[in-house]
Design an enzyme around this catalytic site. Structure first.
Site, mmCIF file in Angstrom:
data_model
loop_
_atom_site.group_PDB
_atom_site.id
_atom_site.type_symbol
_atom_site.label_atom_id
_atom_site.label_comp_id
_atom_site.label_asym_id
_atom_site.label_seq_id
_atom_site.Cartn_x
_atom_site.Cartn_y
_atom_site.Cartn_z
ATOM 1 N N LYS A 182 13.989 -12.089 -44.361
ATOM 2 C CA LYS A 182 13.529 -11.246 -45.490
ATOM 3 C C LYS A 182 14.521 -11.085 -46.433
ATOM 4 O O LYS A 182 15.759 -10.675 -46.119
ATOM 5 C CB LYS A 182 12.934 -9.958 -44.836
ATOM 6 C CG LYS A 182 13.190 -8.527 -45.729
ATOM 7 C CD LYS A 182 12.236 -8.758 -46.938
ATOM 8 C CE LYS A 182 12.459 -7.715 -47.670
ATOM 9 N NZ LYS A 182 13.448 -7.311 -48.473
ATOM 10 N N GLY A 239 22.408 -3.069 -42.915
ATOM 11 C CA GLY A 239 21.865 -2.443 -44.181
ATOM 12 C C GLY A 239 22.040 -0.750 -44.169
ATOM 13 O O GLY A 239 22.932 -0.333 -42.893
ATOM 14 N N SER A 240 21.073 -0.044 -44.522
ATOM 15 C CA SER A 240 21.370 1.519 -44.408
ATOM 16 C C SER A 240 20.481 1.868 -43.016
ATOM 17 O O SER A 240 19.901 1.367 -42.634
ATOM 18 C CB SER A 240 20.531 2.044 -45.617
ATOM 19 O OG SER A 240 19.225 1.832 -45.476
ATOM 20 N N GLY A 243 16.967 2.756 -43.748
ATOM 21 C CA GLY A 243 16.178 1.426 -43.516
ATOM 22 C C GLY A 243 16.022 0.806 -42.215
ATOM 23 O O GLY A 243 15.108 0.560 -41.603
ATOM 24 N N GLU A 263 22.872 -3.141 -37.739
ATOM 25 C CA GLU A 263 24.283 -2.605 -38.056
ATOM 26 C C GLU A 263 24.042 -1.728 -39.174
ATOM 27 O O GLU A 263 23.756 -2.266 -40.226
ATOM 28 C CB GLU A 263 25.330 -3.876 -38.503
ATOM 29 C CG GLU A 263 25.375 -4.833 -37.266
ATOM 30 C CD GLU A 263 26.028 -4.166 -35.928
ATOM 31 O OE1 GLU A 263 26.964 -3.437 -36.211
ATOM 32 O OE2 GLU A 263 25.529 -4.606 -34.907
ATOM 33 N N CYS A 300 30.851 -1.361 -45.146
ATOM 34 C CA CYS A 300 30.323 -0.411 -44.074
ATOM 35 C C CYS A 300 31.590 0.019 -43.492
ATOM 36 O O CYS A 300 31.450 0.938 -42.653
ATOM 37 C CB CYS A 300 29.352 -1.206 -43.042
ATOM 38 S SG CYS A 300 30.169 -2.873 -42.839
HETATM 39 P P1 NAP Z 1 19.146 -1.327 -47.144
HETATM 40 O O1 NAP Z 1 18.668 -0.407 -48.349
HETATM 41 O O2 NAP Z 1 18.913 -0.563 -45.886
HETATM 42 O O3 NAP Z 1 18.341 -2.630 -47.433
HETATM 43 C C1 NAP Z 1 18.423 -3.802 -46.059
HETATM 44 C C2 NAP Z 1 17.179 -4.301 -46.224
HETATM 45 O O4 NAP Z 1 16.181 -3.693 -45.633
HETATM 46 C C3 NAP Z 1 16.431 -4.792 -47.265
HETATM 47 O O5 NAP Z 1 15.890 -6.273 -47.399
HETATM 48 C C4 NAP Z 1 15.455 -3.847 -47.599
HETATM 49 O O6 NAP Z 1 14.439 -4.261 -48.510
HETATM 50 C C5 NAP Z 1 15.073 -3.633 -46.176
HETATM 51 N N1 NAP Z 1 14.510 -2.366 -46.030
HETATM 52 C C6 NAP Z 1 15.111 -1.151 -46.173
HETATM 53 N N2 NAP Z 1 14.247 -0.101 -45.817
HETATM 54 C C7 NAP Z 1 13.145 -0.589 -45.496
HETATM 55 C C8 NAP Z 1 12.068 -0.020 -44.948
HETATM 56 N N3 NAP Z 1 11.866 1.452 -44.905
HETATM 57 N N4 NAP Z 1 11.214 -0.646 -44.911
HETATM 58 C C9 NAP Z 1 11.320 -2.324 -45.008
HETATM 59 N N5 NAP Z 1 12.522 -2.859 -45.378
HETATM 60 C C10 NAP Z 1 13.250 -1.920 -45.728
HETATM 61 O O7 NAP Z 1 20.432 -1.552 -47.180
HETATM 62 P P2 NAP Z 1 21.633 -2.116 -48.372
HETATM 63 O O8 NAP Z 1 21.355 -1.266 -49.767
HETATM 64 O O9 NAP Z 1 21.382 -3.490 -48.447
HETATM 65 O O10 NAP Z 1 23.055 -1.664 -47.842
HETATM 66 C C11 NAP Z 1 23.884 -0.669 -47.986
HETATM 67 C C12 NAP Z 1 24.092 0.066 -46.563
HETATM 68 O O11 NAP Z 1 24.187 -0.857 -45.732
HETATM 69 C C13 NAP Z 1 25.097 0.951 -46.555
HETATM 70 O O12 NAP Z 1 24.765 2.253 -45.905
HETATM 71 C C14 NAP Z 1 26.112 0.273 -45.722
HETATM 72 O O13 NAP Z 1 26.972 0.891 -45.097
HETATM 73 C C15 NAP Z 1 25.315 -0.684 -44.799
HETATM 74 N N6 NAP Z 1 25.919 -1.836 -44.427
HETATM 75 C C16 NAP Z 1 26.135 -1.782 -43.032
HETATM 76 C C17 NAP Z 1 26.949 -2.880 -42.413
HETATM 77 C C18 NAP Z 1 27.213 -3.046 -41.180
HETATM 78 O O14 NAP Z 1 27.812 -4.185 -40.788
HETATM 79 N N7 NAP Z 1 26.933 -2.030 -40.262
HETATM 80 C C19 NAP Z 1 27.123 -4.064 -43.455
HETATM 81 C C20 NAP Z 1 26.915 -3.952 -44.847
HETATM 82 C C21 NAP Z 1 26.329 -2.687 -45.186
HETATM 83 P P3 NAP Z 1 14.556 -4.363 -50.038
HETATM 84 O O15 NAP Z 1 14.852 -5.728 -50.422
HETATM 85 O O16 NAP Z 1 12.946 -3.954 -50.577
HETATM 86 O O17 NAP Z 1 15.364 -2.963 -50.476
#
Ligand code: NAP
Length: 505
Positions: A182, A239-240, A243, A263, A300
């Site tokens: 995705k 991601g978050s 999400g 993650e 992250c």
């Molecule tokens: P995100 O907003 O959660 O998006 C990640 C993916 O999930 C995107 O493809 C998004 O779609 C999709 N998504 C999010 N919520 C969804 C929902 N409710 N239903 C369906 N699909 C959904 O995260 P981000 O903005 O990319 O990254 C920022 C966050 O990631 C920070 O909090 C950071 O700490 C964390 N992070 C963690 C790691 C780790 O390794 N643990 C690494 C990097 C980042 P869309 O494209 O439509 O938005």
């Protein structure tokens, strides 16, 4: 050279239109239109992935290694275009995109080597004991098998290394699992060109077309449909927390629940022990500031919280951190949404009387300026919002009364990707009390370093107890991450001609 995207989905070897388009929102450079994903496309990609599994799962490790190396080569062949569109979409500097490309191709090649060695199969053989009393024992063998089609969600902050051909995709393809990605709506063009590289590698190595698909975003239903599709057998997500949790819940509620390897976020606390602070408060403050603002704090593993015992040395550390942060110019954030979330996070801190502002930067539009706050251990423990991640260059110093309080505070942290101890030789006794506490909290514990920068190696754990990840037994970085997409199967009394080829030769 100017890269002009096709603006299409890539599904099982074909470039397809969507139902309508969405415009990208680059930090600089021109916006482009991309097709909105649909549930029909998800169905098509998943069916093709299942078809491909029949041919792909039985490929030899050597064949899959050749495929992974071909993807790396094809990414390198598109290096300039990837950097061009990647920097435009994310606002990240050229050197960062170049470095991340090297990490991405390095990961693919590392997995190629890893599966060629064969250890990942964890082959076990318990010989038959025909004369055992009171009953004979049959021969039992075990080997790891690929789970089936895998869904991958990349992160906005790593458009290459945690995205279309990033660690999750590399691990799943190495294991023998087709992948449906995705695409992240923050970098659709970067996703497209990497998909083009994978397409070229599929053709070059003769892999089945459905082994890889990329469905662009622009519509939350795509992700929801993907994780609920009955043919998908596991999900890799970076991601978050919000999400990840929403998609995790959907996976758990399926008629056949599947593992969701999310993650998520982390505040990555640092514990500064007294002798270390006395000896080098200024170095620690400057080092922390450098780590906190790297990549506009959009990691992250960003160390958002420093815990230090109150006193003159803590004052020196605080002053050095504030001084170093005050010299940092505004930096561009990845998306408008992330920039707004950063401002909201800042407001969460400034609104609290019990939180002392040490440096409050004005952040506008997509730009972020560093922020530094301080609070007491007592206040920190009673106000959960202070322990929640603010994605960006914001630091919180928690000043506590004693080292005993430090151990108590450590016990109260939620799951983390990392935890750091800064210590000198005289701090060993306290560190020995702290280590077992931190082991229960974090996937990686560091001494005298900063957690930003995750080595891609055999011994790396990039994961941790919830909410750092949704599955504490796993890592999303390093060769051990392949385990997420493998399932052990035992073979009892199976004749040689019927055993999987991995047992032969
Ligand atoms: P995100 O907003 O959660 O998006 C990640 C993916 O999930 C995107 O493809 C998004 O779609 C999709 N998504 C999010 N919520 C969804 C929902 N409710 N239903 C369906 N699909 C959904 O995260 P981000 O903005 O990319 O990254 C920022 C966050 O990631 C920070 O909090 C950071 O700490 C964390 N992070 C963690 C790691 C780790 O390794 N643990 C690494 C990097 C980042 P869309 O494209 O439509 O938005």
């Amino acid at each position: 050279m100017t890269f002009i995207p096709k603006g299409k989905h890539y599904v099982a070897g074909e470039w397809l239109e969507g139902a309508g388009t969405f415009a990208s929102s680059p930090a600089h450079g021109p916006a482009h239109d991309y097709p909105v994903g649909t549930v029909e496309l998800v169905n098509r990609a998943c069916a093709a992935a299942e078809d491909a599994f029949t041919a792909y799962a039985p490929t030899t490790s050597r064949e899959r290694a050749g495929f992974l190396r071909a993807i790396a080569d094809e990414i390198e062949a598109r290096a300039d275009a990837i950097t061009e569109i990647g920097t435009q979409e994310t606002g990240l500097p050229v050197a960062r995109l170049q470095g991340e490309r090297g990490r991405t191709t390095g990961q693919l090649r590392l997995f190629a080597e890893h599966i060629e060695k064969g250890d990942y199969l964890d082959r076990r053989v318990d010989a038959a004991l025909p004369d055992r009393q009171p009953a004979p024992r049959p021969e039992i063998r075990l080997v790891q098998r690929p789970v089936g089609p895998v869904a991958v969600f990349g992160a906005s902050n790593f458009p290459l290394a945690f995205s279309t051909a990033g660690g999750d995709t590399a691990a799943a393809l190495a294991a023998g699992c087709p992948v449906v990605v995705k695409g992240h709506s923050a970098h659709p063009g970067t996703g497209e060109i990497v998909a083009d590289a994978i397409d070229a590698a599929i053709r070059k190595t003769g892999m089945p077309a459905g082994v890889f698909s990329l469905i662009q975003g622009g519509n939350r239903q795509v992700g929801e449909a993907l994780v609920q599709h009955p043919l998908i057998q596991a999900v890799g997500f970076t991601g978050s927390l919000a999400g990840g949790r929403a998609l995790f819940n959907l996976c758990a509620a399926r008629p056949q629940p599947i593992p969701f390897f999310g993650e998520l976020g982390s505040v990555n606390p640092m514990f500064l022990l007294p002798d270390a602070v006395k000896a080098r408060a200024e170095d620690l403050g400057q080092g922390w500031a450098g780590s906190l603002v790297m990549g506009a704090g959009q990691f992250c593993t960003n160390p958002g919280i420093a815990v230090v015992v109150d006193g003159e040395d803590a004052d020196r550390f605080t002053a050095a951190t504030a001084e170093a942060l005050s010299k940092v110019a505004p930096q561009t954030m990845l998306t408008d949404g992330i920039a707004k979330a950063y401002r909201d996070g800042q407001a969460r801190f400034t609104a609290r009387n019990a939180v002392k502002p040490l440096l409050v930067g004005e952040s506008t539009g997509r730009e972020a300026t560093p922020n530094l706050f301080a609070t007491t251990g007592e206040q920190f423990l009673t106000d959960h919002a202070l322990s929640e991640e603010v994605f960006g260059p914001l630091g919180l110093i928690v000043r506590i009364g004693s080292v005993d309080e430090m151990i108590d505070l450590a016990r109260n942290f939620e799951g983390q990707l990392t935890a750091t101890i800064h210590m000198d030789a005289g701090d060993l006794a306290i560190a020995r009390r702290l280590r077992p506490v931190l082991e229960r909290k974090a996937g990686r514990i560091l001494v005298n370093g900063f957690p930003t920068g995750v080595e891609v190696v055999d011994a790396m754990v990039h994961g941790g107890p919830y909410p750092a990840s949704t599955n504490f037994g796993a890592t999303s970085v390093g060769t051990m991450s392949i385990r997420r997409f493998l399932r052990p199967v035992s073979y009892q009394n199976m004749p040689e001609g019927l055993l999987p080829e991995e047992f032969l030769g």
